[in-house]
Scaffold this active site. Structure first.
Site, PDB file in Angstrom:
ATOM      1  N   ASN A   1       1.711  -1.683  -5.216  1.00 48.95           N
ATOM      2  CA  ASN A   1       2.899  -0.828  -5.098  1.00 48.95           C
ATOM      3  C   ASN A   1       3.779  -1.434  -4.002  1.00 48.95           C
ATOM      4  O   ASN A   1       3.450  -1.337  -2.827  1.00 48.95           O
ATOM      5  CB  ASN A   1       2.448   0.596  -4.723  1.00 48.95           C
ATOM      6  CG  ASN A   1       3.616   1.508  -4.387  1.00 48.95           C
ATOM      7  OD1 ASN A   1       4.775   1.176  -4.635  1.00 48.95           O
ATOM      8  ND2 ASN A   1       3.305   2.670  -3.819  1.00 48.95           N
ATOM      9  N   TRP A   2       4.862  -2.056  -4.440  1.00 50.46           N
ATOM     10  CA  TRP A   2       5.709  -2.756  -3.456  1.00 50.46           C
ATOM     11  C   TRP A   2       6.604  -1.812  -2.677  1.00 50.46           C
ATOM     12  O   TRP A   2       7.289  -2.220  -1.738  1.00 50.46           O
ATOM     13  CB  TRP A   2       6.565  -3.805  -4.171  1.00 50.46           C
ATOM     14  CG  TRP A   2       5.789  -5.006  -4.637  1.00 50.46           C
ATOM     15  CD1 TRP A   2       4.446  -5.229  -4.477  1.00 50.46           C
ATOM     16  CD2 TRP A   2       6.298  -6.154  -5.337  1.00 50.46           C
ATOM     17  NE1 TRP A   2       4.096  -6.433  -5.028  1.00 50.46           N
ATOM     18  CE2 TRP A   2       5.214  -7.023  -5.565  1.00 50.46           C
ATOM     19  CE3 TRP A   2       7.558  -6.517  -5.789  1.00 50.46           C
ATOM     20  CZ2 TRP A   2       5.360  -8.252  -6.230  1.00 50.46           C
ATOM     21  CZ3 TRP A   2       7.706  -7.726  -6.457  1.00 50.46           C
ATOM     22  CH2 TRP A   2       6.613  -8.578  -6.666  1.00 50.46           C
ATOM     23  N   LYS A   3       6.673  -0.559  -3.096  1.00 41.80           N
ATOM     24  CA  LYS A   3       7.549   0.417  -2.425  1.00 41.80           C
ATOM     25  C   LYS A   3       8.976  -0.142  -2.350  1.00 41.80           C
ATOM     26  O   LYS A   3       9.411  -0.812  -3.290  1.00 41.80           O
ATOM     27  CB  LYS A   3       6.972   0.783  -1.058  1.00 41.80           C
ATOM     28  CG  LYS A   3       5.503   1.227  -1.194  1.00 41.80           C
ATOM     29  CD  LYS A   3       4.926   1.823   0.036  1.00 41.80           C
ATOM     30  CE  LYS A   3       3.498   2.267  -0.248  1.00 41.80           C
ATOM     31  NZ  LYS A   3       2.861   2.897   0.908  1.00 41.80           N
TER      32      LYS A   3
ATOM     33  N   HIS B   1       3.355  10.142  -5.678  1.00 39.65           N
ATOM     34  CA  HIS B   1       2.978   9.445  -4.443  1.00 39.65           C
ATOM     35  C   HIS B   1       3.337  10.337  -3.250  1.00 39.65           C
ATOM     36  O   HIS B   1       4.352  11.044  -3.271  1.00 39.65           O
ATOM     37  CB  HIS B   1       3.718   8.104  -4.359  1.00 39.65           C
ATOM     38  CG  HIS B   1       3.173   7.213  -3.284  1.00 39.65           C
ATOM     39  ND1 HIS B   1       3.440   7.434  -1.952  1.00 39.65           N
ATOM     40  CD2 HIS B   1       2.353   6.153  -3.332  1.00 39.65           C
ATOM     41  CE1 HIS B   1       2.803   6.517  -1.230  1.00 39.65           C
ATOM     42  NE2 HIS B   1       2.131   5.729  -2.044  1.00 39.65           N
TER      43      HIS B   1
ATOM     44  N   GLU C   1       4.642   9.653  -0.540  1.00 44.87           N
ATOM     45  CA  GLU C   1       5.961   9.374   0.031  1.00 44.87           C
ATOM     46  C   GLU C   1       7.067  10.074  -0.765  1.00 44.87           C
ATOM     47  O   GLU C   1       8.171  10.268  -0.254  1.00 44.87           O
ATOM     48  CB  GLU C   1       6.177   7.852   0.111  1.00 44.87           C
ATOM     49  CG  GLU C   1       5.333   7.254   1.233  1.00 44.87           C
ATOM     50  CD  GLU C   1       4.996   5.788   1.078  1.00 44.87           C
ATOM     51  OE1 GLU C   1       5.603   5.095   0.231  1.00 44.87           O
ATOM     52  OE2 GLU C   1       4.099   5.329   1.807  1.00 44.87           O
TER      53      GLU C   1
ATOM     54  N   GLU D   1      -5.326   8.983  -2.562  1.00 46.76           N
ATOM     55  CA  GLU D   1      -4.732   8.316  -1.406  1.00 46.76           C
ATOM     56  C   GLU D   1      -4.620   9.300  -0.251  1.00 46.76           C
ATOM     57  O   GLU D   1      -3.652  10.091  -0.188  1.00 46.76           O
ATOM     58  CB  GLU D   1      -3.336   7.807  -1.745  1.00 46.76           C
ATOM     59  CG  GLU D   1      -3.302   6.802  -2.873  1.00 46.76           C
ATOM     60  CD  GLU D   1      -2.059   5.943  -2.798  1.00 46.76           C
ATOM     61  OE1 GLU D   1      -2.202   4.728  -2.637  1.00 46.76           O
ATOM     62  OE2 GLU D   1      -0.948   6.476  -2.869  1.00 46.76           O
TER      63      GLU D   1
ATOM     64  N   GLY E   1      -0.557   3.085   4.885  1.00 42.45           N
ATOM     65  CA  GLY E   1       0.283   2.287   5.775  1.00 42.45           C
ATOM     66  C   GLY E   1      -0.103   2.372   7.236  1.00 42.45           C
ATOM     67  O   GLY E   1       0.654   1.965   8.112  1.00 42.45           O
TER      68      GLY E   1
ATOM     69  N   SER F   1      -4.383   1.643   2.917  1.00 38.91           N
ATOM     70  CA  SER F   1      -4.807   0.520   3.758  1.00 38.91           C
ATOM     71  C   SER F   1      -5.940  -0.305   3.134  1.00 38.91           C
ATOM     72  O   SER F   1      -6.853  -0.742   3.829  1.00 38.91           O
ATOM     73  CB  SER F   1      -5.195   1.013   5.155  1.00 38.91           C
ATOM     74  OG  SER F   1      -4.069   1.602   5.781  1.00 38.91           O
TER      75      SER F   1
ATOM     76  N   GLY G   1      -0.579  -0.997  -1.197  1.00 38.88           N
ATOM     77  CA  GLY G   1       0.801  -1.114  -0.744  1.00 38.88           C
ATOM     78  C   GLY G   1       1.024  -2.421  -0.001  1.00 38.88           C
ATOM     79  O   GLY G   1       1.226  -3.479  -0.596  1.00 38.88           O
ATOM     80  N   GLY G   2       0.937  -2.362   1.318  1.00 45.50           N
ATOM     81  CA  GLY G   2       1.262  -3.510   2.168  1.00 45.50           C
ATOM     82  C   GLY G   2       0.606  -4.820   1.743  1.00 45.50           C
ATOM     83  O   GLY G   2       1.266  -5.872   1.707  1.00 45.50           O
TER      84      GLY G   2
HETATM   85  P1  PGA Z   1      -0.909   0.891   1.899  1.00 42.77           P
HETATM   86  O1  PGA Z   1      -0.183   1.837   0.833  1.00 42.77           O
HETATM   87  O2  PGA Z   1      -1.866   0.006   1.134  1.00 42.77           O
HETATM   88  O3  PGA Z   1       0.205   0.118   2.557  1.00 42.77           O
HETATM   89  O4  PGA Z   1      -1.632   1.785   2.845  1.00 42.77           O
HETATM   90  C1  PGA Z   1      -0.892   2.372  -0.247  1.00 42.77           C
HETATM   91  C2  PGA Z   1      -0.005   3.245  -1.081  1.00 42.77           C
HETATM   92  O5  PGA Z   1       0.839   3.960  -0.531  1.00 42.77           O
HETATM   93  O6  PGA Z   1      -0.120   3.255  -2.324  1.00 42.77           O
END
Ligand code: PGA
Length: 244
Positions: A11-13, A95, A97, A164, A170, A206, A227-228
């Protein structure tokens, strides 16, 4: 017991540019796993460009969100129908976010998941507790309630659940394998249909090359939403290789 094929989803956000098409080549050179499904979800504006680049590389295309509506006067929104049209197979819904940053309710998340299913897309439905809920010992109850309220009617093979924990996203602080396994087992046990053994449940928060193996060794963890660590193609390839 059906075997659940691992799925690693990036997930590149709100990251990435057109010049990042080079990501695909670097990833393809470094990845060696062939018994693992790989999905990448770039931002909506890059989906079309990456649809072509992912083709033939064994990477499926996913979006990060969709409208609950199929078409119409909804300025700025993108429908599941449009995502399907440009080659997406999956879409993330709910998600944290979006739930926390855009006020999305369980009811809205359910409608988005239904819209995805109506177009033949696989929704990746995200659930997860906040830190206070975990510290109060209410994590499992909170997640199961969230899931029950945002889950559409569907066979277990038509959607994916991503657990999650909000405090792990993050932050560099992942849930431990035991914490994650406990939640995944609870989600599977609560599945309303008779086909819960087929449900793919991803862990997210993470996930990195140095913790993915321990997570993937857990009986009810079927993959990861990353994500990251998905932004760097070499690191994402390593993560996929370690997961299969
Ligand atoms: P992260 O994000 O790996 O940067 O913690 C995961 C996500 O939000 O799907």
């Amino acid at each position: 017991m059906p075997t659940r094929r691992p799925l690693i989803a990036g997930n590149w956000k709100m990251n990435g540019r057109l010049k990042d098409l080079a990501w695909v080549e670097t990833f393809a050179e470094a990845v060696s796993a062939d018994n693992c499904d790989v999905l990448v979800c770039p931002p909506a504006i890059l989906l079309h460009a990456f649809a072509g680049a992912f083709q033939g590389q064994g990477i499926s295309l996913g979006a990060q969100d969709c409208s609950p509506e199929p078409d119409g006067a909804y300025t700025g929104d993108i429908s599941a129908r449009m995502l399907k049209d440009i080659g997406c197979t999956h879409v993330i819904v709910g998600h944290s976010e979006r739930r926390d940053g855009h006020g999305e309710t369980d009811a809205l998340v359910r409608r988005k998941a239904e819209a995805a299913l109506n177009e033949g897309l696989t929704p990746i439905l995200c659930v997860g507790e906040h830190l206070q809920e975990r510290e109060d010992g209410r994590a499992v109850g909170a997640v199961l309630a969230q899931l029950a309220a945002s889950l559409p009617d569907a066979d277990a093979t038509r959607l994916v659940i991503a657990y999650e924990p909000v405090w792990a996203i993050g932050t560099g602080r992942s849930a431990g394998p035991d914490e994650a396994q406990e939640m995944h087992a609870a989600i599977r046990a609560a599945w309303p249909g008779a086909d819960g053994a087929q449900l793919r449940i991803l862990y997210g928060g993470s996930v990195k090359p140095d913790n993915v193996e321990a997570l993937m060794a857990c009986a009810d963890i079927d993959g990861a939403l990353v994500g990251g660590a998905s932004l760097d193609p070499a690191s994402f390839a390593r993560l996929v290789n370690l997961s299969s």
